[in-house]
Structure formats: structure tokens, C-alpha cells
Write a protein that holds these residues in place. Sequence first.
Motif, PDB file in Angstrom:
ATOM      1  N   VAL A   1       0.867  -1.186   0.000  1.00  0.00           N
ATOM      2  CA  VAL A   1       0.000   0.000   0.000  1.00  0.00           C
ATOM      3  C   VAL A   1       0.901   1.234   0.000  1.00  0.00           C
ATOM      4  O   VAL A   1       1.862   1.307   0.773  1.00  0.00           O
ATOM      5  N   GLY A   2       0.565   2.168  -0.880  1.00  0.00           N
ATOM      6  CA  GLY A   2       1.409   3.352  -1.068  1.00  0.00           C
ATOM      7  C   GLY A   2       1.196   4.407   0.003  1.00  0.00           C
ATOM      8  O   GLY A   2       0.329   4.279   0.865  1.00  0.00           O
TER       9      GLY A   2
ATOM     10  N   GLY B   1       0.592  10.377  -0.451  1.00  0.00           N
ATOM     11  CA  GLY B   1       0.661  11.063  -1.749  1.00  0.00           C
ATOM     12  C   GLY B   1       0.662  10.097  -2.931  1.00  0.00           C
ATOM     13  O   GLY B   1       0.751  10.520  -4.081  1.00  0.00           O
TER      14      GLY B   1
ATOM     15  N   PHE C   1       2.186   6.370  -4.889  1.00  0.00           N
ATOM     16  CA  PHE C   1       3.490   6.022  -5.456  1.00  0.00           C
ATOM     17  C   PHE C   1       3.746   6.885  -6.692  1.00  0.00           C
ATOM     18  O   PHE C   1       2.807   7.263  -7.407  1.00  0.00           O
TER      19      PHE C   1
ATOM     20  N   VAL D   1      -4.661  -4.334  -7.516  1.00  0.00           N
ATOM     21  CA  VAL D   1      -6.040  -4.544  -7.056  1.00  0.00           C
ATOM     22  C   VAL D   1      -6.672  -3.223  -6.672  1.00  0.00           C
ATOM     23  O   VAL D   1      -6.047  -2.370  -6.037  1.00  0.00           O
ATOM     24  N   SER D   2      -7.935  -3.079  -7.087  1.00  0.00           N
ATOM     25  CA  SER D   2      -8.698  -1.878  -6.752  1.00  0.00           C
ATOM     26  C   SER D   2      -9.545  -2.160  -5.513  1.00  0.00           C
ATOM     27  O   SER D   2     -10.095  -3.246  -5.358  1.00  0.00           O
TER      28      SER D   2
ATOM     29  N   LEU E   1      -9.049   5.678  -0.299  1.00  0.00           N
ATOM     30  CA  LEU E   1      -8.958   5.250   1.103  1.00  0.00           C
ATOM     31  C   LEU E   1      -7.666   5.782   1.709  1.00  0.00           C
ATOM     32  O   LEU E   1      -6.652   5.905   1.030  1.00  0.00           O
ATOM     33  N   ARG E   2      -7.704   6.056   2.981  1.00  0.00           N
ATOM     34  CA  ARG E   2      -6.472   6.418   3.667  1.00  0.00           C
ATOM     35  C   ARG E   2      -5.595   5.162   3.723  1.00  0.00           C
ATOM     36  O   ARG E   2      -6.095   4.029   3.607  1.00  0.00           O
TER      37      ARG E   2
HETATM   38  N1  SAM Z   1      -3.539  10.865  -4.005  1.00  0.00           N
HETATM   39  C1  SAM Z   1      -2.996   9.533  -3.866  1.00  0.00           C
HETATM   40  C2  SAM Z   1      -2.975   8.814  -5.193  1.00  0.00           C
HETATM   41  O1  SAM Z   1      -3.613   9.282  -6.120  1.00  0.00           O
HETATM   42  O2  SAM Z   1      -2.338   7.758  -5.319  1.00  0.00           O
HETATM   43  C3  SAM Z   1      -3.841   8.807  -2.851  1.00  0.00           C
HETATM   44  C4  SAM Z   1      -3.048   7.787  -2.121  1.00  0.00           C
HETATM   45  S1  SAM Z   1      -3.981   6.789  -1.001  1.00  0.00           S
HETATM   46  C5  SAM Z   1      -4.349   7.919   0.265  1.00  0.00           C
HETATM   47  C6  SAM Z   1      -2.731   5.797  -0.306  1.00  0.00           C
HETATM   48  C7  SAM Z   1      -2.595   4.419  -0.897  1.00  0.00           C
HETATM   49  O3  SAM Z   1      -3.729   3.649  -0.544  1.00  0.00           O
HETATM   50  C8  SAM Z   1      -2.499   4.334  -2.399  1.00  0.00           C
HETATM   51  O4  SAM Z   1      -1.166   4.509  -2.856  1.00  0.00           O
HETATM   52  C9  SAM Z   1      -3.014   2.930  -2.692  1.00  0.00           C
HETATM   53  O5  SAM Z   1      -1.986   1.968  -2.516  1.00  0.00           O
HETATM   54  C10 SAM Z   1      -4.047   2.728  -1.589  1.00  0.00           C
HETATM   55  N2  SAM Z   1      -5.428   3.025  -1.987  1.00  0.00           N
HETATM   56  C11 SAM Z   1      -6.250   3.948  -1.438  1.00  0.00           C
HETATM   57  N3  SAM Z   1      -7.472   3.885  -1.964  1.00  0.00           N
HETATM   58  C12 SAM Z   1      -7.435   2.892  -2.882  1.00  0.00           C
HETATM   59  C13 SAM Z   1      -8.426   2.337  -3.762  1.00  0.00           C
HETATM   60  N4  SAM Z   1      -9.659   2.800  -3.800  1.00  0.00           N
HETATM   61  N5  SAM Z   1      -8.049   1.309  -4.552  1.00  0.00           N
HETATM   62  C14 SAM Z   1      -6.773   0.835  -4.528  1.00  0.00           C
HETATM   63  N6  SAM Z   1      -5.810   1.335  -3.725  1.00  0.00           N
HETATM   64  C15 SAM Z   1      -6.138   2.344  -2.897  1.00  0.00           C
END
Ligand code: SAM
Length: 247
Positions: free
Chosen positions: A191-192, A195, A197, A211-212, A218-219
Amino acid sequence: MDRRFFTDHPILHDAAQLTGPEAEHLIRVLRGQVGDAVTLFDGSGGEFPARITSLGRSVVDLAVLARHDVCRELATSITLGVALPKGDRQRWLVEKAVELGVSRLVPLIARRGVAEPGQAAVARLGRYVIEASKQCGRNRLLQIAAPLPWEQYCRQADGAASRLLADFGPGAIPLAQLSAPDPTRGVWLAVGPEGGFTDEELAAAADWQRVSLGPRILRVETAALTLAAFFSLQDSVTNVPPGKLGS
Ligand code: SAM
């Protein structure tokens, strides 16, 4: 379940001692008395009914009555690589990862990461592991690995049967459409950071399954625990506790 206490000294004999935060908890918070029954665990997979034999200012001595090997682990080992969020959200993430049965948590160092845990922070995460294991009954500790640069994590996962990256990209398949993993093979999750990856970082995981987790952003901790919960639930279907089979 009796009150549980952790000792990092392997319990090999019929006596054990608690010191540090565990002794503090038993002496000052729970006001333990000589003769009280508790359960000890040492991370080896066993749990040990015990009785308090003496209490000092910061040390508790106990008589160990038995060893019971009680497995509350998943059949599938889960390694969760996650670019940690800040502050209290780290605690929440670690606590829930322990409850869900994650085997190893690797704090990832990523370009847009917001928290790079030093030694003291990693030690604090280890303390959260113990607290959560006391509460949820795990007799093996989730391992907090040393923080690892993202590209190195990808290299470590090379050759693993299942490598899943939470991602919004067009090639990502919905998590619910994944088939159940082979329980004898480990799963690596990623999980990134807050901001996200960078494109360069995503390229390092070109051969990972994307995977979505749905159309909402999501945080970090929600994404990590959604992935972990998916595998934990699959496991609860296949790894039915003895006595529940056929009922
Ligand atoms: N602005 C960032 C972006 O566009 O990548 C948002 C990053 S999110 C807060 C942090 C991490 O949560 C992402 O890098 C991803 O690995 C995972 N993540 C969050 N929501 C997700 C979703 N709906 N589907 C897949 N991965 C998600």
C-alpha cells in the motif's frame, strides 16, 4: 480468557518473571495479588496458565502451571508492506493488523511518504503489537520489520506466489474478484503513501497484481486493513476451529 501477559524470555521451566511495562500493568493498573491466576505467552506459540508467587515494586514472579500450544494464526502468511501514516493512525494500523492475523509488517520508505520510522518508532510499534496480542489472544507476535525502501521490498517479494499492490490504475482488478490464495504459499501486499506512489515506483512493481479497493480514495491504513481483512476472512472459511466443523 484469563488476563494475558507477555514475556520476551522464553518460558522453559516452571517459573517466570515479568518486568518492565508488563509488570507495571499487573502491579499498578490491575493491582495483582499473590495467588492470582494469569496467562503468560512468550511468542513461541504456547500459552501458560500461571499464578503470582511474589510482587515487588517493578517485578512479578510467577509459578508456571502448564504449557498449551494454541494456534490462532492464519494458514496463509501475510506480509504487509505499507508506507506508514502519521501519529496515532500508526497505532490503529498495527493493532488491527495484529487482530486480522498479519504475520509481518514492513514499513515502506517511499518518495511521497509522510513518516519514516526510526529505531524508537519501530520499538513503539512493537509495543502496540504486544498490547494487541494480549487482547486478541495471538500467541505469536506480528513481526515489525526494519523500514525498507520500496524497490528493495519489491526485490524481496520476487518469486512469491501472490504479490498484490493496492492501486487505482486502469489495470487494477476489484479485490472481490481475486481467487482464494493457496494457503501453503505466502501473500505479499503493498500500500502506497498518502501522496501515492510515483510512476517510477510503480514501475518497480510492474509484475505485481494491481487490485482496486473501490472508487473512493482510502487512507493508507484503511487500504492496508481492507487487503488484510480480505485474506483473513478467506482464512476463517478454510481454517475452521476444531469443534466447529460440521456444526
Ligand atoms: N492521491 C494519492 C494517489 O492518487 O495515489 C492517494 C493515495 S492513497 C491515500 C494511499 C494508498 O492507498 C495508495 O497509494 C493505494 O496503494 C491505496 N489506496 C487507497 N485507496 C485505494 C483504492 N480505492 N483502490 C486501490 N488502492 C487504494
